[in-house]
Scaffold this motif. Structure first.
Motif, mmCIF file in Angstrom:
data_model
loop_
_atom_site.group_PDB
_atom_site.id
_atom_site.type_symbol
_atom_site.label_atom_id
_atom_site.label_comp_id
_atom_site.label_asym_id
_atom_site.label_seq_id
_atom_site.Cartn_x
_atom_site.Cartn_y
_atom_site.Cartn_z
ATOM 1 N N TYR A 1 0.856 1.514 16.102
ATOM 2 C CA TYR A 1 1.603 0.616 15.206
ATOM 3 C C TYR A 1 2.409 -0.331 16.088
ATOM 4 O O TYR A 1 3.496 0.000 16.551
ATOM 5 N N PRO A 2 1.848 -1.508 16.362
ATOM 6 C CA PRO A 2 2.524 -2.446 17.271
ATOM 7 C C PRO A 2 3.448 -3.413 16.528
ATOM 8 O O PRO A 2 3.226 -3.722 15.360
ATOM 9 N N GLY A 3 4.470 -3.894 17.216
ATOM 10 C CA GLY A 3 5.345 -4.897 16.615
ATOM 11 C C GLY A 3 6.470 -5.273 17.546
ATOM 12 O O GLY A 3 6.635 -4.697 18.620
ATOM 13 N N LEU B 1 12.262 -6.986 2.881
ATOM 14 C CA LEU B 1 12.974 -6.763 4.141
ATOM 15 C C LEU B 1 12.212 -7.282 5.356
ATOM 16 O O LEU B 1 11.026 -7.027 5.523
ATOM 17 N N ARG C 1 3.543 -7.092 3.583
ATOM 18 C CA ARG C 1 4.620 -7.209 2.598
ATOM 19 C C ARG C 1 4.177 -7.992 1.370
ATOM 20 O O ARG C 1 4.267 -7.543 0.260
ATOM 21 N N ILE D 1 6.359 2.437 6.771
ATOM 22 C CA ILE D 1 4.947 2.313 7.178
ATOM 23 C C ILE D 1 4.594 3.452 8.148
ATOM 24 O O ILE D 1 3.541 4.092 8.020
ATOM 25 N N PHE E 1 9.766 -5.252 16.442
ATOM 26 C CA PHE E 1 10.829 -4.300 16.108
ATOM 27 C C PHE E 1 12.182 -4.766 16.653
ATOM 28 O O PHE E 1 12.822 -4.070 17.441
ATOM 29 N N ASP F 1 2.272 -12.646 4.168
ATOM 30 C CA ASP F 1 1.889 -11.922 5.383
ATOM 31 C C ASP F 1 0.378 -11.931 5.584
ATOM 32 O O ASP F 1 -0.115 -11.808 6.690
ATOM 33 N N ARG G 1 -0.995 -2.041 10.583
ATOM 34 C CA ARG G 1 -0.050 -3.126 10.336
ATOM 35 C C ARG G 1 0.475 -2.980 8.914
ATOM 36 O O ARG G 1 -0.182 -2.377 8.055
ATOM 37 N N HIS H 1 10.972 -2.002 -0.045
ATOM 38 C CA HIS H 1 11.216 -2.678 1.227
ATOM 39 C C HIS H 1 10.484 -4.024 1.318
ATOM 40 O O HIS H 1 10.433 -4.623 2.386
HETATM 41 P P1 ADP Z 1 5.402 -8.669 14.683
HETATM 42 O O1 ADP Z 1 6.151 -9.633 15.550
HETATM 43 O O2 ADP Z 1 4.234 -8.028 15.378
HETATM 44 O O3 ADP Z 1 5.045 -9.210 13.324
HETATM 45 P P2 ADP Z 1 7.424 -7.071 13.361
HETATM 46 O O4 ADP Z 1 8.389 -6.130 13.988
HETATM 47 O O5 ADP Z 1 7.984 -8.260 12.644
HETATM 48 O O6 ADP Z 1 6.430 -7.463 14.515
HETATM 49 O O7 ADP Z 1 6.502 -6.278 12.347
HETATM 50 C C1 ADP Z 1 5.667 -5.228 12.748
HETATM 51 C C2 ADP Z 1 4.777 -4.817 11.597
HETATM 52 O O8 ADP Z 1 5.563 -4.324 10.529
HETATM 53 C C3 ADP Z 1 3.951 -5.963 10.996
HETATM 54 O O9 ADP Z 1 2.694 -5.468 10.597
HETATM 55 C C4 ADP Z 1 4.763 -6.384 9.797
HETATM 56 O O10 ADP Z 1 3.974 -7.013 8.797
HETATM 57 C C5 ADP Z 1 5.274 -5.034 9.333
HETATM 58 N N1 ADP Z 1 6.491 -5.147 8.530
HETATM 59 C C6 ADP Z 1 7.553 -5.943 8.747
HETATM 60 N N2 ADP Z 1 8.471 -5.808 7.775
HETATM 61 C C7 ADP Z 1 7.976 -4.896 6.911
HETATM 62 C C8 ADP Z 1 8.439 -4.326 5.666
HETATM 63 N N3 ADP Z 1 9.579 -4.703 5.123
HETATM 64 N N4 ADP Z 1 7.659 -3.400 5.089
HETATM 65 C C9 ADP Z 1 6.490 -3.049 5.636
HETATM 66 N N5 ADP Z 1 5.979 -3.557 6.769
HETATM 67 C C10 ADP Z 1 6.709 -4.467 7.395
#
Ligand code: ADP
Length: 164
Positions: free
Chosen positions: A6-8, A126, A90, A20, A10, A94, A87, A123
């Protein structure tokens, strides 16, 4: 059961992300939450802070590990032995970006699958950027983040005077 990544960014992790991970942790044997070192966004938290806040926010989940990665996400997935990338989706807004990303990743690494989970309604609104804006404007964001993230945001905006 397979392991998933689960990359991001964060920056910082919030309950939308945690939701998630919790749901993915039921579907997969292990979830590796991967904090991307250098996203093309202006960051509030350092990589070490984002890693630590994610670790603390997910400490209640036994089959979840948090790591930092550099470079291509699909390469990280291969290196970490996670053939699935998770991923969160939302809203329709998205979808376009995530679909583009998934197609690009598929072209780069046909052996890596992308699985999208829909966010819980609770969420759906958010995002890390809205969270930072509310925190900077001294709004109440306690219900959206774990305690360590709450205090870290307070420290950034009240002590360091950061901007969202
Ligand atoms: P990135 O820069 O890779 O988009 P984020 O930290 O913004 O990193 O998000 C990481 C993942 O979490 C992405 O798949 C994003 O769509 C998902 N995500 C962000 N906010 C939410 C939320 N409120 N509920 C569920 N998933 C979310």
């Amino acid at each position: 059961m397979t392991r998933a990544l689960y990359p991001g960014s964060f920056d910082p992790i919030h309950y939308g992300h945690v939701d998630i991970v919790q749901r993915a942790a039921v579907l997969f044997a292990e979830i590796i939450v991967a904090v991307y070192d250098t996203p093309s966004k202006r960051l509030l938290f350092t990589t070490e802070e984002r890693h630590e806040l994610a670790r603390l926010s997910l400490a209640h989940l036994a089959n979840v590990e948090v790591v930092v990665y550099q470079g291509l996400t699909v390469q990280a997935a291969r290196d970490l032995g996670t053939p699935v990338i998770v991923r969160g989706l939302r809203a329709t807004s998205d979808y376009e970006y995530e679909a583009q990303l998934a197609q690009t990743n598929k072209a780069l690494a046909p052996d890596v699958e992308v699985v999208c989970l829909f966010t819980s309604l609770k969420h759906a609104y958010l995002s890390s950027s809205i969270l930072k804006e509310v925190a900077a404007l001294r709004g109440d964001y306690a219900a959206w983040v774990s305690e360590p993230v709450y205090h870290a945001l307070q420290a950034k905006y009240q002590v360091e005077g950061g901007v969202p």
